[in-house]
Design a protein around this motif. Structure first.
Motif, PDB file in Angstrom:
ATOM      1  N   ALA A  72      -7.663   1.516  -1.341  1.00  0.00           N
ATOM      2  CA  ALA A  72      -7.920   1.119   0.042  1.00  0.00           C
ATOM      3  C   ALA A  72      -8.699   2.193   0.784  1.00  0.00           C
ATOM      4  N   VAL A  73      -8.343   3.468   0.566  1.00  0.00           N
ATOM      5  CA  VAL A  73      -9.076   4.557   1.212  1.00  0.00           C
ATOM      6  C   VAL A  73     -10.506   4.607   0.700  1.00  0.00           C
ATOM      7  N   LEU A  74     -10.697   4.406  -0.590  1.00  0.00           N
ATOM      8  CA  LEU A  74     -12.046   4.384  -1.151  1.00  0.00           C
ATOM      9  C   LEU A  74     -12.871   3.253  -0.533  1.00  0.00           C
ATOM     10  N   ALA A  75     -12.274   2.071  -0.421  1.00  0.00           N
ATOM     11  CA  ALA A  75     -12.970   0.951   0.211  1.00  0.00           C
ATOM     12  C   ALA A  75     -13.302   1.268   1.667  1.00  0.00           C
ATOM     13  N   ALA A  76     -12.373   1.911   2.361  1.00  0.00           N
ATOM     14  CA  ALA A  76     -12.604   2.276   3.759  1.00  0.00           C
ATOM     15  C   ALA A  76     -13.753   3.272   3.883  1.00  0.00           C
ATOM     16  N   LEU A  77     -13.786   4.248   2.979  1.00  0.00           N
ATOM     17  CA  LEU A  77     -14.874   5.231   3.023  1.00  0.00           C
ATOM     18  C   LEU A  77     -16.223   4.581   2.742  1.00  0.00           C
ATOM     19  N   VAL A  78     -16.236   3.594   1.851  1.00  0.00           N
ATOM     20  CA  VAL A  78     -17.481   2.863   1.588  1.00  0.00           C
ATOM     21  C   VAL A  78     -17.918   2.100   2.843  1.00  0.00           C
ATOM     22  N   LEU A  79     -16.972   1.463   3.527  1.00  0.00           N
ATOM     23  CA  LEU A  79     -17.308   0.752   4.761  1.00  0.00           C
ATOM     24  C   LEU A  79     -17.902   1.693   5.804  1.00  0.00           C
ATOM     25  N   VAL A  92       0.845  -1.201   0.000  1.00  0.00           N
ATOM     26  CA  VAL A  92       0.000   0.000   0.000  1.00  0.00           C
ATOM     27  C   VAL A  92       0.876   1.245   0.000  1.00  0.00           C
ATOM     28  N   ALA A  93       1.985   1.197   0.733  1.00  0.00           N
ATOM     29  CA  ALA A  93       2.857   2.363   0.833  1.00  0.00           C
ATOM     30  C   ALA A  93       3.489   2.710  -0.505  1.00  0.00           C
ATOM     31  N   LYS A  94       3.858   1.717  -1.274  1.00  0.00           N
ATOM     32  CA  LYS A  94       4.582   1.965  -2.518  1.00  0.00           C
ATOM     33  C   LYS A  94       3.681   2.291  -3.697  1.00  0.00           C
ATOM     34  N   SER A  95       2.406   2.003  -3.586  1.00  0.00           N
ATOM     35  CA  SER A  95       1.510   2.209  -4.715  1.00  0.00           C
ATOM     36  C   SER A  95       0.417   3.218  -4.364  1.00  0.00           C
ATOM     37  N   PRO A  96       0.520   4.429  -4.899  1.00  0.00           N
ATOM     38  CA  PRO A  96      -0.540   5.407  -4.634  1.00  0.00           C
ATOM     39  C   PRO A  96      -1.909   4.917  -5.117  1.00  0.00           C
ATOM     40  N   LEU A  97      -1.920   4.124  -6.174  1.00  0.00           N
ATOM     41  CA  LEU A  97      -3.183   3.601  -6.690  1.00  0.00           C
ATOM     42  C   LEU A  97      -3.813   2.626  -5.685  1.00  0.00           C
ATOM     43  N   ALA A 141       1.140   3.726   6.496  1.00  0.00           N
ATOM     44  CA  ALA A 141       1.996   3.153   5.447  1.00  0.00           C
ATOM     45  C   ALA A 141       2.548   4.236   4.535  1.00  0.00           C
ATOM     46  N   ARG A 142       1.708   5.170   4.113  1.00  0.00           N
ATOM     47  CA  ARG A 142       2.166   6.245   3.221  1.00  0.00           C
ATOM     48  C   ARG A 142       3.173   7.146   3.940  1.00  0.00           C
ATOM     49  N   ARG A 143       2.957   7.413   5.211  1.00  0.00           N
ATOM     50  CA  ARG A 143       3.893   8.248   5.985  1.00  0.00           C
ATOM     51  C   ARG A 143       5.252   7.556   6.105  1.00  0.00           C
ATOM     52  N   GLN A 144       5.232   6.256   6.385  1.00  0.00           N
ATOM     53  CA  GLN A 144       6.480   5.505   6.486  1.00  0.00           C
ATOM     54  C   GLN A 144       7.232   5.523   5.156  1.00  0.00           C
TER      55      GLN A 144
END
Length: 149
Positions: A73-80, A63-68, A118-121
């Motif tokens: 994942a964020v989109l899925a989280a927002l749907v949840l 997740v950290a290496k792929s902005p896509l 993950a993105r911050r790391q």
């Protein structure tokens, strides 16, 4: 009493993580968290904990290496979270009750937190890799300069 609390908490976290292996969410992260709690009291949990930690780390790195993937994942989280909020607001959703709605919201929030971590790391790793080399004899946070200087 303490052993019982640890067993119940670790078991619930592990079961939630197992459910999230097939549902959208950070399954191996929760499995690792549950096994880590269990490993504080039960030695049998240490071996599967190592496997779960490795899998959780792999997922976080992907997740950290792929902005896509992060965006997905964020989109899925927002749907949840949205589904959980809708269910709690009284919208009749199939297979969703109040407990499921709360689990959906918590899963979504946990997933968002995992993606942000993950993105911050990844950004910290990139910043460390791009620091200029330091000079010999100086104290600083820079990488060591090659010996030719």
């Amino acid at each position: 009493m303490k052993t019982t609390v640890i067993a119940v908490l670790g078991g619930l976290l592990t079961l939630a993580g197992i459910a999230l292996l097939v549902l959208p969410g950070p399954g191996f992260v929760l499995v690792a968290a549950g096994l880590a709690v269990l490993a504080t009291r039960f030695s049998w949990a240490k071996k599967p904990l190592e496997y779960a930690k490795d899998k959780a780390q792999e997922g976080v790195e992907e997740v950290a290496k792929s902005p896509l993937r992060a965006a997905g994942a964020v989109l899925a989280a927002l749907v949840l979270v949205a589904l959980g909020v809708l269910a709690l607001a009284g919208v009749d959703l199939p297979f969703v009750n109040a407990f499921t709605a709360v689990v959906l919201i918590l899963s979504g929030l946990f997933l968002i937190g995992t993606v942000l971590f993950a993105r911050r790391q990844e950004k910290l790793e990139q910043a460390r890799a791009h620091r200029p080399a330091g000079r010999r004899g100086t104290a600083g946070a820079y990488r060591a300069a090659p010996r030719g200087d």
